[in-house]
Design an enzyme around this catalytic site. Structure first.
Site, PDB file in Angstrom:
ATOM      1  N   HIS A 128       0.848  -1.288   0.036  1.00 17.68           N
ATOM      2  CA  HIS A 128      -0.094  -0.024  -0.188  1.00 17.68           C
ATOM      3  C   HIS A 128       0.911   1.322  -0.084  1.00 17.68           C
ATOM      4  O   HIS A 128       1.601   1.338   0.952  1.00 17.68           O
ATOM      5  CB  HIS A 128      -0.813  -0.047   1.225  1.00 17.68           C
ATOM      6  CG  HIS A 128      -1.560  -1.323   1.343  1.00 17.68           C
ATOM      7  ND1 HIS A 128      -3.124  -1.430   0.882  1.00 17.68           N
ATOM      8  CD2 HIS A 128      -1.405  -2.545   1.796  1.00 17.68           C
ATOM      9  CE1 HIS A 128      -3.451  -2.431   1.393  1.00 17.68           C
ATOM     10  NE2 HIS A 128      -2.413  -3.388   1.882  1.00 17.68           N
TER      11      HIS A 128
ATOM     12  N   GLU B 143      -7.106 -12.500   6.411  1.00 20.92           N
ATOM     13  CA  GLU B 143      -6.159 -11.648   7.138  1.00 20.92           C
ATOM     14  C   GLU B 143      -6.558 -11.723   8.650  1.00 20.92           C
ATOM     15  O   GLU B 143      -6.029 -12.635   9.541  1.00 20.92           O
ATOM     16  CB  GLU B 143      -5.899 -10.245   6.685  1.00 20.92           C
ATOM     17  CG  GLU B 143      -4.889  -9.555   7.560  1.00 20.92           C
ATOM     18  CD  GLU B 143      -4.666  -8.322   7.009  1.00 20.92           C
ATOM     19  OE1 GLU B 143      -5.792  -7.447   6.650  1.00 20.92           O
ATOM     20  OE2 GLU B 143      -3.626  -7.300   7.430  1.00 20.92           O
TER      21      GLU B 143
HETATM   22  N1  ADE Z   1      -4.639  -1.227   4.182  1.00 20.40           N
HETATM   23  C1  ADE Z   1      -3.384  -1.148   4.317  1.00 20.40           C
HETATM   24  N2  ADE Z   1      -2.748  -2.247   4.914  1.00 20.40           N
HETATM   25  C2  ADE Z   1      -3.825  -2.952   4.990  1.00 20.40           C
HETATM   26  C3  ADE Z   1      -3.976  -4.344   5.446  1.00 20.40           C
HETATM   27  N3  ADE Z   1      -2.905  -5.257   6.095  1.00 20.40           N
HETATM   28  N4  ADE Z   1      -5.146  -4.957   5.750  1.00 20.40           N
HETATM   29  C4  ADE Z   1      -6.334  -4.219   5.177  1.00 20.40           C
HETATM   30  N5  ADE Z   1      -6.298  -2.986   4.816  1.00 20.40           N
HETATM   31  C5  ADE Z   1      -4.970  -2.391   4.518  1.00 20.40           C
HETATM   32 ZN    ZN Z   2      -2.469  -5.076   2.667  1.00 15.91          ZN
END
Ligand code: ADE
Ligand code: ZN
Length: 341
Positions: free
Chosen positions: A21, A202
């Site tokens: 990101h 995640e």
């Molecule tokens: N935005 C930036 N990093 C992120 C992550 N690890 N999970 C979800 N959204 C994100």
């Molecule tokens: Zn991410």
């Protein structure tokens, strides 16, 4: 400090970064510099006190700080400087291909024009292509804590810049925001010719990974750690060779895992999953690509073959053309012929 043999080996591997990101590469030093020139007050009075706040118990605690940091980005030059700093850094780590996420809604919600954001990022990517010999793809990510309607507005804003954007992602607060919420916008995005990926599994359950595959029709899963909870899903990921873009230091910092020894990457490789390694938000999680290879390599005693497989998988999972993939993969293979672990 002198680098270890393992660190030297990792430095030399030609690498592809597919889960990054750009707002997460915002180093505190640059954040303070840009805040100063834009005359914006940060909540923290020094770089040290800001860094002390980088102590997260979960994804949301991180996101709150990550979105706050991004508020100082106002002008095209700011987005350029942010992106260029990242590209210079990873070039020094022998990263030769990047696929970069940007979160337009983090900025358009504050009144920054879509074109200001994308112009700055695009110009830095083009400069890196020419001057650093880094190839790239650009991925526009929808924020899943916002509505479907907001995502549709973002898709609309992206159309004049379609030729610069390769794909669509889905990020931000996962729990309570399942992929199913975005089925229609993903369908509309795919109709525009965008490739599609999504963060799933995640923090969220294995069902979110199924939804990302079946409802969003993603061609790559970002994270996907939770897939090991479900043998049928593992079978599907292996059969279809759907890549998972793993981020070990992110997982540790956001408490997705308790310790690096618990990271699933080795088990995933053993099972034949197309697992890859990336940095997610390197300025917040203590490391760029080299550090994200190093931490699991050390904790899990990854073999030379496993390291090579991870590097090859990075190119296989990329959106490069077949010829470029082959070129990079053969460089990885030749490199590993020269090293012993
Ligand atoms: N935005 C930036 N990093 C992120 C992550 N690890 N999970 C979800 N959204 C994100
Ligand atoms: Zn991410």
């Amino acid at each position: 400090m002198e680098s270890s043999h393992l660190e030297n080996i990792i430095q030399g591997i030609p690498k592809a970064e597919l889960h990054l990101h750009i707002e997460g590469s915002f180093e505190p030093e640059l954040m303070f510099e840009i805040a100063k020139r834009n005359k914006i007050a940060l909540k923290y009075d020094s770089i040290e006190s800001l860094k002390k706040a980088y102590n997260f118990n979960n994804l949301q605690e991180f996101l709150d700080i990550y979105y706050a940091g991004a508020q100082v980005l106002i002008h095209e030059q700011d987005f350029f400087d942010l992106t260029w700093a990242y590209l210079k850094k990873v070039s020094s780590q022998n990263v030769v291909h990047v696929e970069v996420f940007f979160d337009p809604q983090t900025h358009t919600e504050r009144g920054i024009a879509f074109e200001v954001v994308i112009n700055g990022i695009y110009k830095a990517l083009e400069k890196a292509k020419k001057e650093l010999n880094i190839s790239y793809k650009l991925i526009m990510s929808y924020l899943r804590h916002l509505s479907e309607e907001e995502a549709f507005k973002t898709l609309e804003s992206s159309i004049p810049f379609k030729h610069w954007i390769d794909g669509i992602g889905l990020d931000s607060s996962e729990l309570g925001n399942p992929p199913s919420k975005f089925a229609r916008i993903f369908e509309a995005s795919a109709k525009q010719g965008y490739k599609v990926v999504a963060h799933a599994g995640e923090e969220g359950p294995v069902e979110y990974i199924w939804e990302a595959l079946d409802l969003l029709r993603v061609i790559r899963i970002d994270h996907g750690n939770r897939c090991l909870d479900d043998d049928k899903l593992v079978h599907r990921l292996v059969e279809e060779q759907i890549p998972l873009t793993l981020c070990p230091l992110s997982n540790l910092e956001l408490k997705v895992i308790e310790k690096m020894e618990d990271h699933p990457v080795a088990e995933m490789l053993d099972k034949g999953i197309l697992a890859t390694i990336h940095s997610d938000d390197p300025a917040y999680f203590g490391g760029y690509m080299n550090e994200n290879y190093y931490a699991p390599a050390k904790a899990l005693n990854l073999t030379k073959n496993q390291l090579m497989q991870l590097a090859i998988n990075g190119f296989k999972a990329s959106w490069l053309g077949d010829e470029d993939k082959e070129k990079h993969i053969s460089k990885v293979r030749s490199y590993f012929e020269t090293v012993s672990l």
